[in-house]
Scaffold this motif. Structure first.
Motif, PDB file in Angstrom:
ATOM      1  N   PRO A  48       0.824  -1.204   0.000  1.00  0.00           N
ATOM      2  CA  PRO A  48       0.000   0.000   0.000  1.00  0.00           C
ATOM      3  C   PRO A  48       0.868   1.269   0.000  1.00  0.00           C
ATOM      4  O   PRO A  48       2.033   1.220   0.413  1.00  0.00           O
ATOM      5  CB  PRO A  48      -0.778  -0.119   1.313  1.00  0.00           C
ATOM      6  CG  PRO A  48       0.139  -0.893   2.210  1.00  0.00           C
ATOM      7  CD  PRO A  48       0.850  -1.864   1.316  1.00  0.00           C
ATOM      8  N   ARG A  72      -7.071   7.186  -0.491  1.00  0.00           N
ATOM      9  CA  ARG A  72      -7.634   6.827  -1.797  1.00  0.00           C
ATOM     10  C   ARG A  72      -9.021   7.429  -2.023  1.00  0.00           C
ATOM     11  O   ARG A  72      -9.323   7.892  -3.126  1.00  0.00           O
ATOM     12  CB  ARG A  72      -7.720   5.301  -1.928  1.00  0.00           C
ATOM     13  CG  ARG A  72      -6.392   4.585  -2.052  1.00  0.00           C
ATOM     14  CD  ARG A  72      -6.622   3.120  -2.415  1.00  0.00           C
ATOM     15  NE  ARG A  72      -5.384   2.406  -2.615  1.00  0.00           N
ATOM     16  CZ  ARG A  72      -4.835   1.603  -1.707  1.00  0.00           C
ATOM     17  NH1 ARG A  72      -5.411   1.441  -0.526  1.00  0.00           N
ATOM     18  NH2 ARG A  72      -3.709   0.977  -1.962  1.00  0.00           N
ATOM     19  N   ASN A  73      -9.851   7.419  -1.016  1.00  0.00           N
ATOM     20  CA  ASN A  73     -11.253   7.789  -1.205  1.00  0.00           C
ATOM     21  C   ASN A  73     -11.565   9.227  -0.804  1.00  0.00           C
ATOM     22  O   ASN A  73     -12.157   9.968  -1.590  1.00  0.00           O
ATOM     23  CB  ASN A  73     -12.155   6.826  -0.421  1.00  0.00           C
ATOM     24  CG  ASN A  73     -12.060   5.405  -0.934  1.00  0.00           C
ATOM     25  OD1 ASN A  73     -12.710   5.030  -1.888  1.00  0.00           O
ATOM     26  ND2 ASN A  73     -11.228   4.592  -0.295  1.00  0.00           N
ATOM     27  N   GLU A  74     -11.183   9.615   0.406  1.00  0.00           N
ATOM     28  CA  GLU A  74     -11.541  10.951   0.870  1.00  0.00           C
ATOM     29  C   GLU A  74     -10.631  12.023   0.276  1.00  0.00           C
ATOM     30  O   GLU A  74     -11.088  13.115  -0.038  1.00  0.00           O
ATOM     31  CB  GLU A  74     -11.498  11.001   2.393  1.00  0.00           C
ATOM     32  CG  GLU A  74     -12.616  10.205   3.055  1.00  0.00           C
ATOM     33  CD  GLU A  74     -12.756  10.552   4.516  1.00  0.00           C
ATOM     34  OE1 GLU A  74     -11.749  10.975   5.127  1.00  0.00           O
ATOM     35  OE2 GLU A  74     -13.867  10.405   5.049  1.00  0.00           O
ATOM     36  N   ASN A 102      -8.561  11.490  -2.462  1.00  0.00           N
ATOM     37  CA  ASN A 102      -8.356  11.273  -3.902  1.00  0.00           C
ATOM     38  C   ASN A 102      -6.907  11.598  -4.272  1.00  0.00           C
ATOM     39  O   ASN A 102      -6.630  12.411  -5.150  1.00  0.00           O
ATOM     40  CB  ASN A 102      -9.327  12.127  -4.711  1.00  0.00           C
ATOM     41  CG  ASN A 102      -9.343  11.774  -6.187  1.00  0.00           C
ATOM     42  OD1 ASN A 102      -8.884  10.702  -6.580  1.00  0.00           O
ATOM     43  ND2 ASN A 102      -9.845  12.675  -7.015  1.00  0.00           N
ATOM     44  N   ARG A 115      -4.875  -2.192  11.423  1.00  0.00           N
ATOM     45  CA  ARG A 115      -6.104  -1.405  11.348  1.00  0.00           C
ATOM     46  C   ARG A 115      -5.809   0.048  10.988  1.00  0.00           C
ATOM     47  O   ARG A 115      -6.486   0.646  10.152  1.00  0.00           O
ATOM     48  CB  ARG A 115      -6.845  -1.474  12.690  1.00  0.00           C
ATOM     49  CG  ARG A 115      -8.195  -0.783  12.671  1.00  0.00           C
ATOM     50  CD  ARG A 115      -8.799  -0.752  14.063  1.00  0.00           C
ATOM     51  NE  ARG A 115      -8.821  -2.072  14.682  1.00  0.00           N
ATOM     52  CZ  ARG A 115      -9.095  -2.290  15.950  1.00  0.00           C
ATOM     53  NH1 ARG A 115      -9.344  -1.247  16.754  1.00  0.00           N
ATOM     54  NH2 ARG A 115      -9.116  -3.499  16.439  1.00  0.00           N
ATOM     55  N   LEU A 123      -4.774   0.263   7.293  1.00  0.00           N
ATOM     56  CA  LEU A 123      -5.936   0.078   6.425  1.00  0.00           C
ATOM     57  C   LEU A 123      -6.763   1.349   6.347  1.00  0.00           C
ATOM     58  O   LEU A 123      -7.194   1.772   5.263  1.00  0.00           O
ATOM     59  CB  LEU A 123      -6.788  -1.082   6.940  1.00  0.00           C
ATOM     60  CG  LEU A 123      -7.958  -1.517   6.057  1.00  0.00           C
ATOM     61  CD1 LEU A 123      -7.458  -2.107   4.754  1.00  0.00           C
ATOM     62  CD2 LEU A 123      -8.836  -2.522   6.799  1.00  0.00           C
ATOM     63  N   TYR A 124      -6.978   1.989   7.490  1.00  0.00           N
ATOM     64  CA  TYR A 124      -7.791   3.209   7.522  1.00  0.00           C
ATOM     65  C   TYR A 124      -7.109   4.363   6.785  1.00  0.00           C
ATOM     66  O   TYR A 124      -7.730   5.074   5.996  1.00  0.00           O
ATOM     67  CB  TYR A 124      -8.082   3.623   8.967  1.00  0.00           C
ATOM     68  CG  TYR A 124      -8.729   4.984   9.052  1.00  0.00           C
ATOM     69  CD1 TYR A 124     -10.051   5.172   8.662  1.00  0.00           C
ATOM     70  CD2 TYR A 124      -8.005   6.090   9.490  1.00  0.00           C
ATOM     71  CE1 TYR A 124     -10.645   6.423   8.709  1.00  0.00           C
ATOM     72  CE2 TYR A 124      -8.584   7.348   9.540  1.00  0.00           C
ATOM     73  CZ  TYR A 124      -9.902   7.502   9.157  1.00  0.00           C
ATOM     74  OH  TYR A 124     -10.474   8.745   9.191  1.00  0.00           O
ATOM     75  N   ASN A 130      -4.906   4.314   4.385  1.00  0.00           N
ATOM     76  CA  ASN A 130      -4.906   4.094   2.941  1.00  0.00           C
ATOM     77  C   ASN A 130      -6.287   4.282   2.346  1.00  0.00           C
ATOM     78  O   ASN A 130      -6.428   4.810   1.238  1.00  0.00           O
ATOM     79  CB  ASN A 130      -4.366   2.693   2.610  1.00  0.00           C
ATOM     80  CG  ASN A 130      -2.857   2.631   2.673  1.00  0.00           C
ATOM     81  OD1 ASN A 130      -2.168   3.121   1.798  1.00  0.00           O
ATOM     82  ND2 ASN A 130      -2.324   2.028   3.735  1.00  0.00           N
ATOM     83  N   TRP A 131      -7.316   3.855   3.066  1.00  0.00           N
ATOM     84  CA  TRP A 131      -8.689   4.110   2.594  1.00  0.00           C
ATOM     85  C   TRP A 131      -8.947   5.609   2.522  1.00  0.00           C
ATOM     86  O   TRP A 131      -9.519   6.111   1.542  1.00  0.00           O
ATOM     87  CB  TRP A 131      -9.697   3.456   3.546  1.00  0.00           C
ATOM     88  CG  TRP A 131     -11.109   3.883   3.260  1.00  0.00           C
ATOM     89  CD1 TRP A 131     -11.972   3.337   2.350  1.00  0.00           C
ATOM     90  CD2 TRP A 131     -11.819   4.960   3.878  1.00  0.00           C
ATOM     91  NE1 TRP A 131     -13.157   4.010   2.350  1.00  0.00           N
ATOM     92  CE2 TRP A 131     -13.107   5.014   3.279  1.00  0.00           C
ATOM     93  CE3 TRP A 131     -11.499   5.883   4.869  1.00  0.00           C
ATOM     94  CZ2 TRP A 131     -14.061   5.957   3.653  1.00  0.00           C
ATOM     95  CZ3 TRP A 131     -12.452   6.827   5.232  1.00  0.00           C
ATOM     96  CH2 TRP A 131     -13.713   6.856   4.640  1.00  0.00           C
ATOM     97  N   GLN A 132      -8.510   6.354   3.529  1.00  0.00           N
ATOM     98  CA  GLN A 132      -8.737   7.796   3.552  1.00  0.00           C
ATOM     99  C   GLN A 132      -7.990   8.483   2.406  1.00  0.00           C
ATOM    100  O   GLN A 132      -8.527   9.376   1.749  1.00  0.00           O
ATOM    101  CB  GLN A 132      -8.293   8.371   4.898  1.00  0.00           C
ATOM    102  CG  GLN A 132      -8.677   9.828   5.094  1.00  0.00           C
ATOM    103  CD  GLN A 132      -8.275  10.325   6.460  1.00  0.00           C
ATOM    104  OE1 GLN A 132      -7.133  10.169   6.862  1.00  0.00           O
ATOM    105  NE2 GLN A 132      -9.207  10.927   7.174  1.00  0.00           N
TER     106      GLN A 132
END
Length: 388
Positions: free
Chosen positions: A85, A112-114, A116, A102, A105-106, A108-110
């Motif tokens: 990642p 990619r998504n929040e 951009n 955890r 994971l959070y 990387n999600w932030q």
């Protein structure tokens, strides 16, 4: 009362000083703006007529700048996004082992998504090479807005069940009837940071259902990052390259009338100053912008648009300077880090002011600057076009 509006004389002095600093900085960087316009023309391969060594000779142009920039950009992007990642979390203590996966994971999600981040990195790579100075603003964004919506419920649904379905556990407080089948109340802001949010309910009982019209304020907050046009950022000359150490640093915001009203609602701007600005000459946009004219014209020509055309979004926006500076606001003999907001249209008034630590809890000016070829003790870096 804890952040009083300065008296008329002090406010006039602070606004005048901030605007004077901006005017001086714009004049002092005139040659840099000309270089930016020149470099962008070089990147696009725009050449004028040639009369040497003879009139009408070929003006054949080898696009070295564009080839170099477009070759280096993928490498820069890959250096950031090539790992998987992209964000890796390392333990600092043995007890962090359970939270490591955890947290990673959070984050990387932030990203990619929040945030951009893929698009952000690509745009940053271009600015890194041309004009050679990248300026990003990273901050905690709080948006207070109003919503209206209708929800339907079975006829036998009780009032408590309706409120629970609409608001969850945060049911409105101080609810009072304002008429037939209408109520008003408030919702506390998270952490009680700011005035309560207003809620209005209007109910209508039909034959087979109950309809409820909800009018409410909402609060959304989270981390935000903006990639800034260097033309909209001002720094004093010979102040070095560290934004935190400069006596002042300014960013030009482009705000609509709705944005100004929200700033008042969030207690950032004063109602009196915003009303005076809106009731004045109206939004000036970039029509009378003193700086960057040659750069803007070059970009408009390259894109094939009429920059001052009827669909120009900036024509309906107000330019407002957000200035980070040190100033003895309370006359105790020591300077405090503050933020002031001023407009060219209000030379004697501040739109608002606040302590830096109130606006950004970490107590730092929220800017990160990257340079392709940094020059010691200078704010602007050298770009790829200048090197070749």
């Amino acid at each position: 009362d804890l952040l009083p509006r300065p008296d008329e004389e002090t406010e006039k002095e602070m606004a005048g000083q901030a605007l004077s600093d901006q005017h001086d900085a714009i004049q002092d960087r005139a040659a840099w703006e000309a270089d930016v316009a020149n470099d962008e023309r070089q990147y696009l391969g725009e050449v004028g007529e040639k009369s040497f060594p003879w009139k009408g000779c070929s003006n054949f142009f080898v696009p070295l700048t564009m080839l170099g920039v477009e070759t280096l950009k993928p490498r820069l992007i890959q250096s950031v996004m090539g790992a998987e990642p992209p964000i890796m979390v390392a333990m600092t203590e043995q007890t962090d082992e359970e939270r490591q996966e955890r947290t990673e994971l959070y984050l990387n999600w932030q990203a990619r998504n929040e945030l951009n981040y893929a698009e952000f990195v690509a745009d940053t790579a271009h600015q890194f090479l041309l004009p050679g100075t990248v300026i990003a603003k990273i901050y905690w964004k709080v948006t207070r807005s109003k919503q209206k919506y209708v929800r339907s419920f079975p006829v036998d649904t009780g009032m408590n069940e309706i409120l629970l379905a609409l608001f969850g556990q945060e049911v409105p407080e101080d609810v009072k009837s304002t008429g037939k089948m209408t109520w008003e109340g408030t919702l506390p802001t998270p952490g009680h940071a700011g005035p309560p949010m207003e809620v209005k309910l209007r109910m209508k009982v039909l034959e087979r259902e109950i309809q409820v019209l909800v009018e409410r304020e909402t609060l959304k907050e989270g981390v935000e990052r903006d990639l800034l046009d260097p033309l909209d950022v001002l720094a004093p000359v010979k102040a070095g390259g560290d934004v935190q150490k400069m006596p002042w640093f300014a960013q030009r915001l482009w705000l609509t009338e709705d944005d100004l009203r929200h700033k008042v609602n969030m207690k950032r701007f004063t109602q009196v100053a915003v009303d005076k600005l809106i009731m004045g000459s109206g939004p000036t946009g970039d029509e009378f912008q003193q700086d960057g004219a040659e750069v803007r014209e070059g970009r408009d020509d390259a894109e094939g648009i009429e920059g001052d055309g009827g669909s120009n979004v900036k024509a309906n926006e107000y330019p407002v300077w957000e200035v980070y500076k040190r100033h003895d606001i309370d006359d105790d003999g020591f300077e405090e880090e503050i933020v002031v907001w001023v407009s060219e249209e209000l030379t004697d008034d501040l739109l608002g002011w606040d302590y830096l630590d109130n606006v950004h809890a970490h107590g730092k000016r929220p800017y990160a600057v990257g340079r392709y070829l940094p020059l010691p003790f200078r704010f602007y870096g050298m770009c790829f076009a200048q090197m070749i």
